[in-house]
Motif scaffolding. Structure first.
Motif, PDB file in Angstrom:
ATOM      1  N   LEU A 142       0.836  -1.209   0.000  1.00 19.41           N
ATOM      2  CA  LEU A 142       0.000   0.000   0.000  1.00 19.41           C
ATOM      3  C   LEU A 142       0.864   1.250   0.000  1.00 19.41           C
ATOM      4  CD1 LEU A 142      -3.062   0.681   0.157  1.00 19.41           C
ATOM      5  CD2 LEU A 142      -2.745   0.938   2.620  1.00 19.41           C
ATOM      6  N   SER A 145       2.652   1.794  -3.390  1.00 15.83           N
ATOM      7  CA  SER A 145       1.833   2.383  -4.461  1.00 15.83           C
ATOM      8  C   SER A 145       1.745   3.896  -4.362  1.00 15.83           C
ATOM      9  CB  SER A 145       0.430   1.779  -4.427  1.00 15.83           C
ATOM     10  OG  SER A 145      -0.242   2.150  -3.232  1.00 15.83           O
ATOM     11  N   ALA A 179      -4.639   4.794  -2.000  1.00 16.18           N
ATOM     12  CA  ALA A 179      -3.797   4.347  -0.887  1.00 16.18           C
ATOM     13  C   ALA A 179      -3.868   5.304   0.293  1.00 16.18           C
ATOM     14  CB  ALA A 179      -2.356   4.192  -1.365  1.00 16.18           C
TER      15      ALA A 179
END
Length: 320
Positions: A142, A145, A179
């Motif tokens: 996460l 990204s 995210a």
């Protein structure tokens, strides 16, 4: 009794009893130094300049949208319209193109906000549970990204291969889960007492029931923050519509405004009442009116959710 009374008389009234204010308040008061006053004046001056720089473009667009055709061609900067008129607003609202664009934008914003809140909550909730397997790996992906992305070309090819081109889903699904929103909501969920969730599990509640009946009702501040961020992003977005949408009936409001500015208001005058063609307002006033009409719904929505902003962001950003 007599001894207590005598002791009170001997000791006299407590400090500050006759001054009308508590003693600690008097002892804690001190004079502000000259440096502190200068710092306060400097901060207030900076904030005032920033407020003027933020508000003036909005007031200028509002003034241009309410000015007559002759006033818009006058040189100089104006805060108030010299000869107020709503001709430009009437022309914009009479255009059939902006009504379709408004409807498409409302559908996109409402659908994207609802889907984002549901998917983000369903992803953030398991990541907030310490017993969830592979939790550290998923949190790392996460965060990864946030730093790296494939870019527009892979995203366009993905949307094309999924058959989403020229559909409203191409504007909603690619950005449904962000995210940053997941991290913010995950941190907020971690601040909820674990005893509530354990008690629900003991009573036999499923994880989905715990999420939707216990966690989400306690998470209104962070839901309001993520929801408003998502609504603002989708309401103001236009570049993805430029890439994915070719059907004019599916264009969003921001693309309509862009085409209005680029083509000097032809999309507005082309679909308005013929009475405006005899004495049409200027392209500048039409563009300003279109911008104001597109901006007012978000301005009207913000005060109702602003009270959740500070609490939602602070609680969602402290605990990691």
């Amino acid at each position: 009794m007599a001894l207590n009374t005598a002791t009170k008389i001997a000791t006299g009234p407590p400090p500050g009893a006759g001054s009308g204010e508590p003693a600690p308040a008097r002892r804690g008061r001190r004079h502000r130094s000259a440096g502190e006053w200068v710092a306060d004046v400097f901060v207030v001056a900076i904030l005032t300049v920033l407020a003027i720089a933020t508000l003036y473009p909005f007031l200028f667009e509002l003034t241009i949208s309410l000015s007559s055709a002759a006033d818009t061609q006058q040189p100089g900067l104006h805060i108030l319209p010299l000869h107020p008129t709503v001709t430009a607003w009437h022309a914009v609202l009479s255009s059939s193109g902006i009504l379709h664009a408004y409807l498409n934008t409302i559908v996109r914003t409402a659908g994207a906000t609802a889907i984002t809140l549901v998917l983000t909550a369903m992803m953030a909730y398991p990541l907030a549970q310490k017993s969830f397997p592979h939790r550290r790996v998923l949190n790392f992906l996460l965060l990864f990204s946030l730093l790296f992305s494939g870019g527009f070309i892979p995203l366009f090819l993905l949307v094309k291969n999924l058959g989403l081109l020229d559909t409203r889903w191409s504007l909603i699904l690619p950005g449904a889960v962000g995210a940053m929103n997941v991290i913010l909501m995950r941190n907020f969920f971690q601040a909820i007492p674990a005893e509530l969730i354990d008690a629900a599990r003991t009573d036999g509640a499923s994880e989905l029931r715990i999420l939707f009946t216990i966690v989400l009702p306690l998470s209104k501040p962070v839901l309001a923050v993520v929801g408003l961020w998502t609504a603002l992003a989708n309401w103001n977005a236009w570049f993805d519509a430029l890439l994915y949408i070719n059907d004019p009936d599916k264009q969003v409001l921001q693309m309509f405004i862009r085409n209005t500015v680029v083509t000097q208001a032809d999309p507005i005058l082309g679909g308005t009442n013929p009475a405006f063609l005899n004495s049409p307002p200027t392209a500048v006033s039409l563009s300003a009116a279109a911008v104001m009409i597109a901006t007012l719904p978000i301005i009207a929505l913000y005060p109702f959710l602003q009270k959740y902003f500070a609490r939602g962001i602070l609680l969602g950003s402290v605990k990691g």
